[in-house]
Design a protein around this motif. Structure first.
Motif, PDB file in Angstrom:
ATOM      1  N   LEU A   1       0.889  -1.229   0.023  1.00 39.37           N
ATOM      2  CA  LEU A   1       0.168   0.164   0.194  1.00 39.37           C
ATOM      3  C   LEU A   1       0.924   1.166   0.009  1.00 39.37           C
ATOM      4  CD1 LEU A   1      -3.268   0.757   1.186  1.00 39.37           C
ATOM      5  CD2 LEU A   1      -1.690   1.861   2.625  1.00 39.37           C
ATOM      6  N   LEU A   2       1.990   1.216   0.944  1.00 43.85           N
ATOM      7  CA  LEU A   2       2.838   2.425   0.886  1.00 43.85           C
ATOM      8  C   LEU A   2       3.280   2.704  -0.401  1.00 43.85           C
ATOM      9  CD1 LEU A   2       3.948   1.995   4.602  1.00 43.85           C
ATOM     10  CD2 LEU A   2       2.281   3.595   3.627  1.00 43.85           C
ATOM     11  N   ARG A   3       4.012   1.563  -0.961  1.00 46.67           N
ATOM     12  CA  ARG A   3       4.603   1.811  -2.207  1.00 46.67           C
ATOM     13  C   ARG A   3       3.691   2.188  -3.375  1.00 46.67           C
ATOM     14  NH1 ARG A   3       8.035  -3.634  -1.944  1.00 46.67           N
ATOM     15  NH2 ARG A   3       9.896  -2.883  -0.757  1.00 46.67           N
ATOM     16  N   SER A   4       2.559   1.635  -3.398  1.00 42.52           N
ATOM     17  CA  SER A   4       1.535   2.280  -4.513  1.00 42.52           C
ATOM     18  C   SER A   4       1.011   3.487  -4.151  1.00 42.52           C
ATOM     19  CB  SER A   4       0.308   1.179  -4.482  1.00 42.52           C
ATOM     20  OG  SER A   4      -0.456   1.372  -3.359  1.00 42.52           O
ATOM     21  N   LYS A   5       1.310   4.188  -3.075  1.00 40.88           N
ATOM     22  CA  LYS A   5       1.082   5.555  -2.738  1.00 40.88           C
ATOM     23  C   LYS A   5       2.311   6.253  -3.013  1.00 40.88           C
ATOM     24  CE  LYS A   5      -2.730   4.888  -0.407  1.00 40.88           C
ATOM     25  NZ  LYS A   5      -3.703   4.329  -1.579  1.00 40.88           N
ATOM     26  N   GLY A   6       3.468   5.613  -3.792  1.00 39.31           N
ATOM     27  CA  GLY A   6       4.420   6.229  -4.299  1.00 39.31           C
ATOM     28  C   GLY A   6       5.656   7.017  -2.685  1.00 39.31           C
ATOM     29  N   LEU A   7       5.346   6.241  -1.789  1.00 41.73           N
ATOM     30  CA  LEU A   7       6.097   6.844  -0.693  1.00 41.73           C
ATOM     31  C   LEU A   7       7.561   6.100  -0.726  1.00 41.73           C
ATOM     32  CD1 LEU A   7       3.661   8.041   0.936  1.00 41.73           C
ATOM     33  CD2 LEU A   7       4.311   6.648   2.745  1.00 41.73           C
ATOM     34  N   ARG A   8       8.583   6.888  -0.304  1.00 42.85           N
ATOM     35  CA  ARG A   8       9.962   6.619  -0.573  1.00 42.85           C
ATOM     36  C   ARG A   8      10.253   5.336   0.324  1.00 42.85           C
ATOM     37  NH1 ARG A   8      11.212  12.458   0.619  1.00 42.85           N
ATOM     38  NH2 ARG A   8      10.854  11.626   2.694  1.00 42.85           N
TER      39      ARG A   8
ATOM     40  N   THR B   1      11.073   6.143   3.992  1.00 41.69           N
ATOM     41  CA  THR B   1      10.025   5.992   4.975  1.00 41.69           C
ATOM     42  C   THR B   1       9.356   4.576   5.257  1.00 41.69           C
ATOM     43  OG1 THR B   1       9.353   8.058   3.458  1.00 41.69           O
ATOM     44  CG2 THR B   1       7.847   7.320   5.053  1.00 41.69           C
TER      45      THR B   1
END
Lengths: 314, 314
Positions: free
Chosen positions: B210-217, B220
């Motif tokens: 989920l966090l990757r799909s939001k484009g978070l580094r 983070t």
């Protein structure tokens, strides 16, 4: 007008598989539209979504074709540029809401982390925005102080929808957003998806095996079978007058109130042997002709409009 | 959270009572007649009369529960009896040896943490790349070779060949280096693998997707989410390891003639000096219980699912 998303001849091959998981798939999606992708388990729906996002697991042996978002080629895009697109230009609602939230972080913290990094909001303003987002998906603001395990399945799914729409993505990839939910909650979640689509003008690629959900909110439908699109057209046309025998089978499998109680549900016959060429559905197809096992049918305009890949019903 | 802790504390108290019973039993069932032993030690001819007199003096003619209660009362006051061999109260000997062992154990624990945490994280982040391969290779070697062999090798290189570090003499910092390294090497190797595994497991979780799909580094995702979650299983294991470190110091202390509890124990076992052995067993049990209690408390603070008593436990 150039469509928002163009997928052309897209193929993904996993290691040690005899056929690509996604095989020569072409789709396009205009801004604000909903495209439903239906098919049985293992037909490549999830691989298609991960492929569009650019998440290829290590077991992927090869990728071919083209995926363009607003004219920009996504395949082979450097990680940093992709990160800039993710979340704001395209986002995903994953299949399993139970594991999609960090189990050890309060919901509010999870909002503020994403909003902080993607929109540069401070903790206070991200909480204000998060409250507003939760209200839009009919969730109490108290959820922000809870941990994911303290939420119900429906609440978790709504939190995911709220998170997805927080960044107002132009394209939302929804991978079975309702399949883990109770039937009553499914309807509400679909309504919220639709509402938010109108608010944010996002296009949605809705992946589902739930024909009811797809026919309710999709403008267009693509039917996938073993990695290939076998029928593609306007929702009403595909649902009401299906051309491909597989689509007909899928629709006949759905129980209907108008059927007599004693009548058994239609069953798509199981294929006897491994696929050796020709049409992938041939061994299970009630309408097959000798040609079917010799030559693979191409996707081409059918008699009833739309596109269909079949020798005998095109 | 208080309920959980009280339950845990109650269980630990039961463990302590159990261990004290076993230790008590050990002195009374394994060693033969203590009265004869003491007499033999003092050089008095063990006639029937003398034995009975000594039994009365030691309280051995009373019932077992009575004996246990007097014994435990003394132990609670810090009186572990007198060594059969040296005639010195065990308490005095312990006061000298416990700090020595603590220095060694805590030193080894800190070195383990200081090496294994960064290397484990690095190895996980660089999975299958050169740093990971090298770290894993080194860790396998550290695990495969027994600790005392490392001790001998380290002695040879640093003391005999290079003459950098002393092997014997005063309890200085330089003197502490080799035993601490020897003690921490196998443990460090194991924790590199454990930490790497826990992080990689977390990276497969849905919330990371989920966090990757939001484009978070990735930064983070790792520092803001994964590490805390991966710490939960590591902390519970560390509790157990700190205990076994105390036990593992037996070999290292003998090897480096470090005047700690371990070498004291070895001498005492050879001399069948039961008061000392009993004191050691009790002390170790208390240490184990305390450390595990501490680890539980830490887990409680770390993991909301334990603290708030819900959800799936990892």
């Amino acid at each position: 007008m150039e469509p928002l998303l163009v997928v052309e001849h897209f193929s993904v091959q996993y290691q040690r598989m005899d056929r690509p998981a996604v095989d020569d798939v072409s789709l396009s999606l205009n801004p604000g539209q909903v495209l439903g992708v239906v098919g049985e388990s293992g037909c490549g729906k999830t691989t298609l979504i991960k492929g569009i996002l650019g998440f290829f697991p290590h077991c992927v042996a090869g990728v071919a074709g083209s995926v363009r978002l607003e004219g920009k080629e996504l395949l082979g895009l450097p990680d940093k540029e992709r990160r800039n697109l993710l979340g704001t230009s395209m986002d995903v609602i994953a299949q399993d809401s139970g594991t999609s939230l960090n189990p050890m972080k309060r919901i509010g913290k999870q909002f503020s982390q994403i909003l902080g990094e993607k929109l540069g909001l401070s903790y206070q303003s991200s909480m204000i925005y998060a409250r507003e987002l939760l209200a839009r998906v009919n969730c109490p603001k108290e959820l922000l102080n809870r941990f994911p395990f303290q939420l119900s399945g429906g609440q978790r799914q709504r939190v995911l929808i709220a998170l997805a729409f927080a960044l107002r993505p132009k394209l939302l990839l929804a991978d079975e957003p309702t399949s883990a939910l109770d039937v009553t909650v499914q309807g509400q979640v679909l309504r919220e998806l639709e509402l938010l689509r109108r608010d944010c003008k996002s296009a949605i690629l809705l992946i589902s095996h739930n024909l009811g959900a797809v026919s309710r909110i999709a403008d267009q439908v693509a039917v996938m079978y073993q990695g290939q699109v076998v029928e593609y057209g306007e929702t009403h046309q595909v649902m009401d007058t299906p051309s491909h025998p597989y689509t007909k089978g899928l629709i006949a499998c759905v129980p209907s109130l108008s059927l007599p109680k004693s009548q058994r549900l239609y069953n798509i016959p199981q294929g006897g042997k491994e696929w050796e060429g020709g049409c992938r559905f041939a061994s299970r197809c009630p309408e097959r002709i000798p040609d079917c096992q010799r030559q693979a049918p191409q996707l081409r305009p059918g008699k009833k409009g739309g596109l269909v890949a079949c020798h005998c019903c095109g | 959270m208080p309920g959980y802790l009280i339950k845990k504390l109650g269980r630990l108290l039961l463990v302590l009572i159990g261990v004290s019973l076993i230790a008590f039993g050990m002195t009374h069932w394994i060693q033969g007649n203590p009265a004869e032993l003491v007499l033999a030690q003092t050089g008095v001819d063990p006639t029937q009369e003398e034995i009975e007199r000594m039994e009365h003096q030691l309280g051995l003619d009373r019932s077992l529960p009575e004996q246990y209660l007097t014994w435990i009362e003394k132990v609670l006051q810090g009186d572990f009896g007198t060594s059969y061999i040296t005639g010195v109260p065990v308490k005095e000997e312990l006061a000298y040896r416990v700090p020595a062992t603590l220095k060694l154990t805590i030193g080894a624990f800190l070195v383990t943490l200081g090496l294994a945490v960064p290397l484990g994280i690095w190895s996980a982040v660089q999975k299958d790349k050169l740093p990971d391969v090298l770290t894993r290779g080194a860790a396998s070697m550290g695990l495969a070779v027994p600790g005392f062999i490392w001790g001998l090798l380290l002695c040879y290189w640093f003391s005999v060949r290079l003459g950098l570090l002393p092997m014997t003499g005063e309890q200085t910092f330089a003197r502490l280096v080799l035993p601490v390294l020897t003690l921490s090497l196998p443990l460090t190797s194991r924790y590199i693998c454990v930490i790497r595994g826990c992080i990689l497991e977390q990276l497969e979780e849905g919330y990371v997707f989920l966090l990757r799909s939001k484009g978070l580094r990735e930064r983070t995702i790792l520092w803001g989410n994964v590490l805390k979650n991966a710490a939960v299983p590591v902390v519970s294991l560390l509790g157990l390891s700190l205990g076994s470190l105390l036990g593992g110091s037996v070999v290292v202390e003998s090897l480096f003639s470090w005047p700690g509890l371990g070498s004291y124990l070895i001498t005492s076992i050879n001399n069948r000096d039961y008061p000392v052995i009993t004191a050691y067993v009790l002390l170790m049990a208390v240490a184990f219980v305390l450390i595990n209690g501490l680890a539980d408390l830490l887990l409680c603070l770390l993991d909301p699912r334990i603290r708030l008593g819900g959800g799936r436990q990892t």
